[in-house]
Design a protein around this motif. Structure first.
Motif, PDB file in Angstrom:
ATOM      1  N   GLN A 275      23.674  20.488 -34.993  1.00 40.42           N
ATOM      2  CA  GLN A 275      24.485  19.372 -34.475  1.00 40.42           C
ATOM      3  C   GLN A 275      24.042  18.077 -35.142  1.00 40.42           C
ATOM      4  O   GLN A 275      22.854  17.812 -35.265  1.00 40.42           O
ATOM      5  N   LEU A 276      25.027  17.293 -35.563  1.00 42.01           N
ATOM      6  CA  LEU A 276      24.698  15.995 -36.156  1.00 42.01           C
ATOM      7  C   LEU A 276      25.775  14.976 -35.783  1.00 42.01           C
ATOM      8  O   LEU A 276      26.937  15.328 -35.588  1.00 42.01           O
ATOM      9  N   THR A 277      25.365  13.710 -35.675  1.00 41.97           N
ATOM     10  CA  THR A 277      26.276  12.607 -35.330  1.00 41.97           C
ATOM     11  C   THR A 277      26.544  11.779 -36.578  1.00 41.97           C
ATOM     12  O   THR A 277      25.606  11.421 -37.311  1.00 41.97           O
ATOM     13  N   ILE A 278      27.818  11.483 -36.827  1.00 43.26           N
ATOM     14  CA  ILE A 278      28.208  10.708 -38.015  1.00 43.26           C
ATOM     15  C   ILE A 278      27.984   9.223 -37.733  1.00 43.26           C
ATOM     16  O   ILE A 278      28.666   8.621 -36.886  1.00 43.26           O
ATOM     17  N   PRO A 279      27.026   8.594 -38.433  1.00 43.81           N
ATOM     18  CA  PRO A 279      26.764   7.156 -38.188  1.00 43.81           C
ATOM     19  C   PRO A 279      27.782   6.262 -38.896  1.00 43.81           C
ATOM     20  O   PRO A 279      28.629   6.734 -39.663  1.00 43.81           O
ATOM     21  N   GLU A 280      27.672   4.974 -38.656  1.00 45.41           N
ATOM     22  CA  GLU A 280      28.572   4.000 -39.281  1.00 45.41           C
ATOM     23  C   GLU A 280      28.374   3.998 -40.799  1.00 45.41           C
ATOM     24  O   GLU A 280      27.260   4.118 -41.302  1.00 45.41           O
ATOM     25  N   ASN A 281      29.505   3.911 -41.513  1.00 45.99           N
ATOM     26  CA  ASN A 281      29.507   3.830 -42.975  1.00 45.99           C
ATOM     27  C   ASN A 281      28.982   5.101 -43.658  1.00 45.99           C
ATOM     28  O   ASN A 281      28.560   5.052 -44.819  1.00 45.99           O
ATOM     29  N   HIS A 282      29.002   6.207 -42.946  1.00 45.95           N
ATOM     30  CA  HIS A 282      28.597   7.463 -43.572  1.00 45.95           C
ATOM     31  C   HIS A 282      29.628   7.878 -44.619  1.00 45.95           C
ATOM     32  O   HIS A 282      30.812   7.561 -44.509  1.00 45.95           O
ATOM     33  N   LEU A 283      29.186   8.590 -45.644  1.00 42.75           N
ATOM     34  CA  LEU A 283      30.078   8.984 -46.732  1.00 42.75           C
ATOM     35  C   LEU A 283      31.235   9.851 -46.264  1.00 42.75           C
ATOM     36  O   LEU A 283      32.290   9.891 -46.905  1.00 42.75           O
ATOM     37  N   TRP A 284      31.041  10.567 -45.146  1.00 44.69           N
ATOM     38  CA  TRP A 284      32.099  11.464 -44.669  1.00 44.69           C
ATOM     39  C   TRP A 284      33.156  10.731 -43.843  1.00 44.69           C
ATOM     40  O   TRP A 284      34.223  11.305 -43.569  1.00 44.69           O
ATOM     41  N   CYS A 285      32.869   9.516 -43.385  1.00 41.46           N
ATOM     42  CA  CYS A 285      33.808   8.788 -42.516  1.00 41.46           C
ATOM     43  C   CYS A 285      35.148   8.559 -43.229  1.00 41.46           C
ATOM     44  O   CYS A 285      35.190   8.099 -44.384  1.00 41.46           O
TER      45      CYS A 285
ATOM     46  N   GLU B 119      42.642  19.684 -42.498  1.00 38.04           N
ATOM     47  CA  GLU B 119      43.282  18.370 -42.432  1.00 38.04           C
ATOM     48  C   GLU B 119      42.600  17.432 -41.449  1.00 38.04           C
ATOM     49  O   GLU B 119      42.978  16.256 -41.351  1.00 38.04           O
ATOM     50  N   THR B 120      41.622  17.912 -40.707  1.00 39.01           N
ATOM     51  CA  THR B 120      40.940  17.070 -39.718  1.00 39.01           C
ATOM     52  C   THR B 120      40.153  15.964 -40.416  1.00 39.01           C
ATOM     53  O   THR B 120      39.395  16.219 -41.355  1.00 39.01           O
ATOM     54  N   ILE B 121      40.317  14.720 -39.943  1.00 43.79           N
ATOM     55  CA  ILE B 121      39.628  13.572 -40.527  1.00 43.79           C
ATOM     56  C   ILE B 121      38.368  13.270 -39.716  1.00 43.79           C
ATOM     57  O   ILE B 121      38.397  13.201 -38.481  1.00 43.79           O
ATOM     58  N   ILE B 122      37.252  13.081 -40.396  1.00 43.77           N
ATOM     59  CA  ILE B 122      35.974  12.770 -39.755  1.00 43.77           C
ATOM     60  C   ILE B 122      35.917  11.271 -39.460  1.00 43.77           C
ATOM     61  O   ILE B 122      36.206  10.446 -40.337  1.00 43.77           O
ATOM     62  N   LEU B 123      35.545  10.923 -38.221  1.00 39.29           N
ATOM     63  CA  LEU B 123      35.462   9.531 -37.809  1.00 39.29           C
ATOM     64  C   LEU B 123      34.024   9.165 -37.436  1.00 39.29           C
ATOM     65  O   LEU B 123      33.190  10.035 -37.158  1.00 39.29           O
ATOM     66  N   GLN B 124      33.767   7.862 -37.415  1.00 40.88           N
ATOM     67  CA  GLN B 124      32.443   7.372 -36.999  1.00 40.88           C
ATOM     68  C   GLN B 124      32.146   7.819 -35.570  1.00 40.88           C
ATOM     69  O   GLN B 124      33.019   7.853 -34.712  1.00 40.88           O
ATOM     70  N   ASN B 125      30.897   8.221 -35.309  1.00 40.93           N
ATOM     71  CA  ASN B 125      30.400   8.672 -33.998  1.00 40.93           C
ATOM     72  C   ASN B 125      30.881  10.073 -33.621  1.00 40.93           C
ATOM     73  O   ASN B 125      30.596  10.532 -32.506  1.00 40.93           O
TER      74      ASN B 125
ATOM     75  N   VAL C 286      30.582  13.911 -33.328  1.00 40.76           N
ATOM     76  CA  VAL C 286      29.452  14.842 -33.274  1.00 40.76           C
ATOM     77  C   VAL C 286      29.927  16.162 -33.876  1.00 40.76           C
ATOM     78  O   VAL C 286      30.817  16.811 -33.325  1.00 40.76           O
ATOM     79  N   LEU C 287      29.339  16.538 -35.008  1.00 38.94           N
ATOM     80  CA  LEU C 287      29.735  17.755 -35.705  1.00 38.94           C
ATOM     81  C   LEU C 287      28.774  18.889 -35.353  1.00 38.94           C
ATOM     82  O   LEU C 287      27.559  18.695 -35.312  1.00 38.94           O
ATOM     83  N   VAL C 288      29.348  20.074 -35.126  1.00 45.71           N
ATOM     84  CA  VAL C 288      28.544  21.274 -34.895  1.00 45.71           C
ATOM     85  C   VAL C 288      28.801  22.216 -36.061  1.00 45.71           C
ATOM     86  O   VAL C 288      29.934  22.665 -36.270  1.00 45.71           O
ATOM     87  N   LEU C 289      27.765  22.494 -36.836  1.00 46.83           N
ATOM     88  CA  LEU C 289      27.862  23.363 -37.997  1.00 46.83           C
ATOM     89  C   LEU C 289      27.213  24.707 -37.693  1.00 46.83           C
ATOM     90  O   LEU C 289      26.230  24.770 -36.952  1.00 46.83           O
ATOM     91  N   SER C 290      27.764  25.766 -38.247  1.00 49.16           N
ATOM     92  CA  SER C 290      27.155  27.095 -38.123  1.00 49.16           C
ATOM     93  C   SER C 290      26.521  27.479 -39.439  1.00 49.16           C
ATOM     94  O   SER C 290      26.992  27.099 -40.515  1.00 49.16           O
ATOM     95  N   ALA C 291      25.424  28.235 -39.338  1.00 51.81           N
ATOM     96  CA  ALA C 291      24.724  28.724 -40.521  1.00 51.81           C
ATOM     97  C   ALA C 291      24.101  30.072 -40.188  1.00 51.81           C
ATOM     98  O   ALA C 291      23.985  30.445 -39.016  1.00 51.81           O
ATOM     99  N   ILE C 292      23.710  30.804 -41.195  1.00 51.62           N
ATOM    100  CA  ILE C 292      23.113  32.119 -41.004  1.00 51.62           C
ATOM    101  C   ILE C 292      21.677  31.966 -40.511  1.00 51.62           C
ATOM    102  O   ILE C 292      20.905  31.168 -41.050  1.00 51.62           O
ATOM    103  N   THR C 293      21.339  32.729 -39.478  1.00 47.97           N
ATOM    104  CA  THR C 293      19.964  32.747 -38.996  1.00 47.97           C
ATOM    105  C   THR C 293      19.142  33.695 -39.854  1.00 47.97           C
ATOM    106  O   THR C 293      19.490  34.865 -39.979  1.00 47.97           O
TER     107      THR C 293
END
Length: 532
Positions: free
Chosen positions: A410-420, A450-456, A458-465
């Motif tokens: 889990q990560l939170t997109i801060p202000e002015n992040h490259l993904w915003c 097509e989903t646009i990432i916005l400031q604040n 909270v993204l949940v990413l999955s990865a292999i354990t």
């Protein structure tokens, strides 16, 4: 008090040790728990004098509630529904046939009274879920033709029918039941058991969707309450509480519930403890000195049950479905008797006070069943060519699907992040990761390209354990008031070779560190020091 607690802890440790040893030598662990109880009993080494049948009945009946509830909760209905009709017929019609065939044998061959004969038939008419589940799991019996699911549902659902027959024949043996009263008893048992089971399950689902448990573990406590009321409420109205508990378990277990993996782990531990408790207590309650007097009738009944009554009931139920002969033979051999039979025999013993000692007869039958049928089940499966290399018996249990090799980040997109402001399809994510959820305020969004990432956000990413991570050693360091790191930015601290701060714990919160984080007194640094 301290002595009892010490003995209890020793018994638990011994049960766990015996569980590991029994798996290695091929003897079912439940048999080891019984033998341990006998060693602690009045005729054993420890000489604990225990003959309180009424107390044992209450404790074991309570333990059965959790075993029945979890038997349903752990059943994967998607796998089981293909064999549900067969399983239900085995757990009802099959139980009744087994009861009456065994009753006839006890009366005609062993010269027992009609009442006691059919009471004995009722007591051993159901197969034991704990024994069947334990062997299927521990021996990884991947069986053909969906046989594992068939046995799982049958053994998990046939105790209510056996309980109903037991109550009916207890009433008959006491001379307090007429045909009309028996009919009313059966109707009430079934009707209230099913109705309350469905209603309690539906109400529980509604509550679980609206209640948010802020303290860890309270959801498990809530589920314990559900399991108890699913038995107690219908039983208060003379309904079948075990049937209700099983229905509630199977509905909740196949419903999307938050934190379900932890609930499965919790109940796995609870039912394991309940199995230890039941079989140890039953061993403690028995008197080995009395067993030689009942070994002959018990062995004869076991042989009849195993080689005549069970196979006939299985054949009569499954033959119309054109089941294969080798499946019929394996299902017949898998009719293990266990905890429920002995618990019901305690109930019968306290209610009838018969001179035949039905408790020790049932006790010996269960010992024969677990020792012979349980130990030989893997061998019989191989001899009948019923093992399927492409199947996985663990998939018949609900908890398997929860144990996926996936972890979440889990990560939170801060202000002015490259993904915003960028669409998801335009982002370059780390290899073998996927954004599976976006929390935006109170809204949960399942994203697409097509989903646009916005400031604040909270993204949940999955990865292999990974199966195992080598080269990592975590240590903790607390920032004291006089520490040279206190009130400094992480970027101002010189980093040691092969060392990185991966987490900061501050007042119960977790902070993922970066150079702009300022350390304060009481911070707990979690540091990874690479191991070569």
């Amino acid at each position: 008090m301290n002595t009892y607690l010490l003995i209890t802890s020793i018994v638990i440790f011994l049960c766990i040790l015996l569980n590991r040893v029994s798996n290695r030598i091929g003897i079912p662990a439940l048999l080891a728990f019984i033998v341990l109880g006998m060693l602690f009993g009045s005729d054993g080494i420890m000489k604990i004098d225990f003959d309180n049948y009424a107390f044992a009945e209450q404790i074991c009946s309570t333990a059965l509630i959790f075993i029945m509830f979890y038997g349903g909760f752990g059943t994967n209905w998607q796998r089981a529904k293909a064999v549900a009709v067969k399983s239900v017929l085995l757990s009802t019609i099959g139980v009744i046939i087994t009861c009456f065939l065994t009753g006839l044998f006890c009366h005609l061959a062993l010269n027992m009274s009609w009442e006691i004969s059919f009471l004995l038939g009722a007591l051993i008419s159901s197969t034991d879920a704990a024994s069947v589940f334990s062997i299927l799991r521990s021996k990884k019996l991947n069986l053909k033709y969906n046989t594992a699911s068939l046995l799982e549902v049958e053994s998990g659902s046939n105790d209510p029918c056996a309980y109903m027959l037991t109550v009916a024949f207890i009433s008959i043996s006491q001379g307090s039941a007429s045909p009309g009263n028996i009919a009313i008893l059966i109707v009430k048992q079934l009707a209230f058991g099913i109705i309350f089971g469905v209603l309690i399950a539906k109400l529980s689902i509604m509550l679980l969707r609206y209640i948010r448990f802020k303290s860890a573990g309270f959801d498990a406590i809530f589920m314990v309450g559900i399991a108890l009321i699913s038995y107690a409420l219908p039983a208060y109205f003379d309904g079948n509480g075990f049937l209700s508990a099983y229905i509630v378990g199977i509905i909740l277990g196949n419903t999307e519930i938050e934190n379900k993996k932890n609930l499965v782990n919790f109940f796995d531990g609870i039912t394991g403890l309940m199995q230890m408790l039941i079989f140890f207590l039953l061993g403690l309650l028995s008197f080995p000195s009395k067993l030689p007097h009942v070994i002959v009738p018990a062995l004869l009944i076991f042989m009849w049950l195993t080689f005549v009554a069970r196979p006939l009931s299985v054949a009569l139920v499954l033959t119309p479905f054109r089941s294969k002969i080798k499946q019929l033979l394996l299902v017949s051999w898998s009719g293990l008797r266990g905890a429920a039979s002995i618990v019901f025999s305690i109930m019968a013993y306290t209610a009838t006070n018969d001179d035949l000692d039905t408790f020790h007869i049932i006790f010996m039958i269960v010992l024969f069943s677990i020792l012979l049928q349980g130990s030989m089940l893997p061998w019989i499966s191989r001899k009948l060519d019923m093992l399927d290399k492409t199947a996985d018996v663990m998939k018949t249990f609900n908890d398997y699907s929860e144990e996926a090799d996936i972890q979440f980040i889990q990560l939170t997109i801060p202000e002015n992040h490259l993904w915003c402001g960028h669409k998801l399809k335009d982002l370059t994510l780390p290899p073998e990761t996927l954004i599976v959820l976006i929390r935006r305020g109170e809204q949960n969004i399942i994203p697409d390209g097509e989903t646009i990432i916005l400031q604040n956000d909270v993204l949940v990413l999955s990865a292999i354990t990974p199966d195992e991570v080598h080269g990592i050693r975590l240590v903790e360091k607390i920032i004291e008031k006089d520490s040279r790191y206190n009130n400094k930015l992480l970027s101002e601290i010189s980093k040691k070779h092969n060392e990185i701060i991966i987490m900061i714990q501050r007042n119960g919160q977790v902070i993922i560190p970066n150079g702009n984080v300022r350390l304060t007194t009481g911070d707990i640094l979690v540091i990874n020091r690479a191991v070569n």
